[in-house]
Design a protein around this motif. Structure first.
Motif, PDB file in Angstrom:
ATOM      1  N   GLU A   1      17.907  39.167  72.971  1.00  0.00           N
ATOM      2  CA  GLU A   1      16.541  38.745  73.270  1.00  0.00           C
ATOM      3  C   GLU A   1      15.994  37.711  72.282  1.00  0.00           C
ATOM      4  OE1 GLU A   1      16.618  42.509  70.902  1.00  0.00           O
ATOM      5  OE2 GLU A   1      17.511  41.945  72.799  1.00  0.00           O
ATOM      6  N   GLU A   2      16.673  37.506  71.165  1.00  0.00           N
ATOM      7  CA  GLU A   2      16.201  36.556  70.145  1.00  0.00           C
ATOM      8  C   GLU A   2      17.047  35.298  70.041  1.00  0.00           C
ATOM      9  OE1 GLU A   2      15.767  38.612  66.395  1.00  0.00           O
ATOM     10  OE2 GLU A   2      14.863  40.344  67.385  1.00  0.00           O
ATOM     11  N   ARG A   3      18.210  35.275  70.673  1.00  0.00           N
ATOM     12  CA  ARG A   3      19.135  34.170  70.429  1.00  0.00           C
ATOM     13  C   ARG A   3      18.672  32.830  71.011  1.00  0.00           C
ATOM     14  NH1 ARG A   3      24.048  36.628  73.975  1.00  0.00           N
ATOM     15  NH2 ARG A   3      23.182  36.139  76.012  1.00  0.00           N
ATOM     16  N   ALA A   4      18.019  32.826  72.157  1.00  0.00           N
ATOM     17  CA  ALA A   4      17.556  31.556  72.727  1.00  0.00           C
ATOM     18  C   ALA A   4      16.566  30.881  71.782  1.00  0.00           C
ATOM     19  CB  ALA A   4      16.932  31.782  74.103  1.00  0.00           C
ATOM     20  N   ALA A   5      15.696  31.654  71.175  1.00  0.00           N
ATOM     21  CA  ALA A   5      14.735  31.089  70.224  1.00  0.00           C
ATOM     22  C   ALA A   5      15.445  30.557  68.984  1.00  0.00           C
ATOM     23  CB  ALA A   5      13.700  32.147  69.832  1.00  0.00           C
ATOM     24  N   LEU A   6      16.449  31.269  68.511  1.00  0.00           N
ATOM     25  CA  LEU A   6      17.221  30.823  67.345  1.00  0.00           C
ATOM     26  C   LEU A   6      17.897  29.485  67.637  1.00  0.00           C
ATOM     27  CD1 LEU A   6      18.440  31.553  64.492  1.00  0.00           C
ATOM     28  CD2 LEU A   6      20.380  32.487  65.770  1.00  0.00           C
ATOM     29  N   VAL A   7      18.563  29.392  68.771  1.00  0.00           N
ATOM     30  CA  VAL A   7      19.266  28.161  69.140  1.00  0.00           C
ATOM     31  C   VAL A   7      18.271  27.019  69.357  1.00  0.00           C
ATOM     32  CG1 VAL A   7      20.730  27.075  70.904  1.00  0.00           C
ATOM     33  CG2 VAL A   7      21.260  29.378  70.071  1.00  0.00           C
ATOM     34  N   ALA A   8      17.153  27.307  70.005  1.00  0.00           N
ATOM     35  CA  ALA A   8      16.144  26.267  70.249  1.00  0.00           C
ATOM     36  C   ALA A   8      15.533  25.761  68.938  1.00  0.00           C
ATOM     37  CB  ALA A   8      15.050  26.806  71.171  1.00  0.00           C
ATOM     38  N   ALA A   9      15.360  26.648  67.969  1.00  0.00           N
ATOM     39  CA  ALA A   9      14.757  26.263  66.692  1.00  0.00           C
ATOM     40  C   ALA A   9      15.678  25.383  65.855  1.00  0.00           C
ATOM     41  CB  ALA A   9      14.366  27.506  65.899  1.00  0.00           C
ATOM     42  N   GLU A  10      16.992  25.632  65.938  1.00  0.00           N
ATOM     43  CA  GLU A  10      17.950  24.872  65.131  1.00  0.00           C
ATOM     44  C   GLU A  10      19.213  24.568  65.939  1.00  0.00           C
ATOM     45  OE1 GLU A  10      17.965  25.842  60.730  1.00  0.00           O
ATOM     46  OE2 GLU A  10      17.438  27.801  61.589  1.00  0.00           O
ATOM     47  N   PRO A  11      19.089  23.690  66.948  1.00  0.00           N
ATOM     48  CA  PRO A  11      20.229  23.419  67.829  1.00  0.00           C
ATOM     49  C   PRO A  11      21.402  22.716  67.148  1.00  0.00           C
ATOM     50  CG  PRO A  11      18.419  21.936  68.315  1.00  0.00           C
ATOM     51  CD  PRO A  11      17.903  22.946  67.333  1.00  0.00           C
ATOM     52  N   ASP A  12      21.178  22.067  66.025  1.00  0.00           N
ATOM     53  CA  ASP A  12      22.277  21.428  65.307  1.00  0.00           C
ATOM     54  C   ASP A  12      23.102  22.451  64.526  1.00  0.00           C
ATOM     55  OD1 ASP A  12      21.486  18.960  66.240  1.00  0.00           O
ATOM     56  OD2 ASP A  12      20.296  18.496  64.465  1.00  0.00           O
ATOM     57  N   LYS A  13      22.555  23.638  64.376  1.00  0.00           N
ATOM     58  CA  LYS A  13      23.205  24.690  63.605  1.00  0.00           C
ATOM     59  C   LYS A  13      23.761  25.788  64.513  1.00  0.00           C
ATOM     60  CE  LYS A  13      21.099  25.873  59.792  1.00  0.00           C
ATOM     61  NZ  LYS A  13      20.196  26.497  58.806  1.00  0.00           N
ATOM     62  N   PHE A  14      22.949  26.268  65.447  1.00  0.00           N
ATOM     63  CA  PHE A  14      23.316  27.416  66.275  1.00  0.00           C
ATOM     64  C   PHE A  14      23.619  27.013  67.709  1.00  0.00           C
ATOM     65  CE2 PHE A  14      20.660  29.145  62.865  1.00  0.00           C
ATOM     66  CZ  PHE A  14      21.517  30.123  62.365  1.00  0.00           C
ATOM     67  N   LEU A  15      24.516  27.775  68.343  1.00  0.00           N
ATOM     68  CA  LEU A  15      24.889  27.546  69.730  1.00  0.00           C
ATOM     69  C   LEU A  15      24.863  28.874  70.474  1.00  0.00           C
ATOM     70  CD1 LEU A  15      27.305  26.025  67.794  1.00  0.00           C
ATOM     71  CD2 LEU A  15      27.637  24.961  69.981  1.00  0.00           C
ATOM     72  N   MET A  16      24.575  28.799  71.762  1.00  0.00           N
ATOM     73  CA  MET A  16      24.667  29.992  72.602  1.00  0.00           C
ATOM     74  C   MET A  16      26.133  30.403  72.684  1.00  0.00           C
ATOM     75  SD  MET A  16      21.663  30.931  73.557  1.00  0.00           S
ATOM     76  CE  MET A  16      21.850  31.935  75.025  1.00  0.00           C
ATOM     77  N   PRO A  17      26.392  31.654  73.017  1.00  0.00           N
ATOM     78  CA  PRO A  17      27.786  32.089  73.171  1.00  0.00           C
ATOM     79  C   PRO A  17      28.424  31.410  74.379  1.00  0.00           C
ATOM     80  CG  PRO A  17      26.272  33.829  73.825  1.00  0.00           C
ATOM     81  CD  PRO A  17      25.437  32.722  73.267  1.00  0.00           C
ATOM     82  N   VAL A  18      29.750  31.402  74.403  1.00  0.00           N
ATOM     83  CA  VAL A  18      30.448  30.894  75.585  1.00  0.00           C
ATOM     84  C   VAL A  18      30.070  31.802  76.755  1.00  0.00           C
ATOM     85  CG1 VAL A  18      32.345  29.835  74.304  1.00  0.00           C
ATOM     86  CG2 VAL A  18      32.546  32.205  75.054  1.00  0.00           C
ATOM     87  N   PRO A  19      30.130  31.288  77.973  1.00  0.00           N
ATOM     88  CA  PRO A  19      29.686  32.080  79.131  1.00  0.00           C
ATOM     89  C   PRO A  19      30.276  33.492  79.215  1.00  0.00           C
ATOM     90  CG  PRO A  19      30.024  29.816  79.797  1.00  0.00           C
ATOM     91  CD  PRO A  19      30.508  29.922  78.370  1.00  0.00           C
ATOM     92  N   SER A  20      31.534  33.662  78.855  1.00  0.00           N
ATOM     93  CA  SER A  20      32.136  34.995  78.950  1.00  0.00           C
ATOM     94  C   SER A  20      31.567  35.977  77.926  1.00  0.00           C
ATOM     95  CB  SER A  20      33.656  34.907  78.783  1.00  0.00           C
ATOM     96  OG  SER A  20      33.979  34.376  77.511  1.00  0.00           O
ATOM     97  N   ASP A  21      30.874  35.468  76.898  1.00  0.00           N
ATOM     98  CA  ASP A  21      30.280  36.334  75.870  1.00  0.00           C
ATOM     99  C   ASP A  21      28.767  36.502  76.013  1.00  0.00           C
ATOM    100  OD1 ASP A  21      32.718  36.798  74.664  1.00  0.00           O
ATOM    101  OD2 ASP A  21      32.476  35.213  73.168  1.00  0.00           O
ATOM    102  N   GLU A  22      28.180  35.888  77.037  1.00  0.00           N
ATOM    103  CA  GLU A  22      26.721  35.945  77.180  1.00  0.00           C
ATOM    104  C   GLU A  22      26.191  37.353  77.411  1.00  0.00           C
ATOM    105  OE1 GLU A  22      25.649  33.051  80.126  1.00  0.00           O
ATOM    106  OE2 GLU A  22      25.768  31.418  78.681  1.00  0.00           O
TER     107      GLU A  22
END
Length: 126
Positions: free
Chosen positions: A53-74
């Protein structure tokens, strides 16, 4: 200075109950059967446990650092970080927080209490 796979290994293996495994050319750190950190095959990315529930905000805040998981790990509590984008202190925080998601609360509390005591002793020595 960017962190390396050896930095990840050093931190992860210092955590109680952690074991290291090589699975399909990827180094994984786990508690029993639960993987809490995994290096990419080229060792440039680290996947780690993180609340869904927090990962989209983390990735949006620092997209050069964090990435969403690959689709099979979502479906898992998982996110990825570029190792070149973080320092050792941030790596330690990410790995320890991911580990805490997998161990019994008592184990995490004992470990963190020992760290606090060591930190206090180091501070007193200064």
């Amino acid at each position: 200075m960017p962190v390396t796979a050896e930095d990840v290994r050093s931190i992860a293996l210092s955590l109680p109950r952690t074991t290291e495994h090589l699975v399909r050319d990827r180094i994984k750190f786990r508690i029993r059967s639960i993987v809490y950190a995994s290096l990419s095959a080229d060792e440039t990315l680290l996947g780690f446990g993180y609340p869904k529930e927090e990962r989209a905000a983390l990735v949006a805040a620092e997209p050069d650092k964090f990435l969403m998981p690959v689709p099979s790990d979502e479906r898992y509590n998982w996110v990825r970080v570029r190792l070149a984008a973080i320092d050792r202190a941030e790596l330690r925080e990410l790995v320890v927080d991911a580990w805490r998601m997998c161990v019994p609360k008592k184990v995490a509390l004992e470990y963190l209490t020992r760290l606090d005591v060591r930190h206090a002793e180091d501070t007193d020595a200064d």
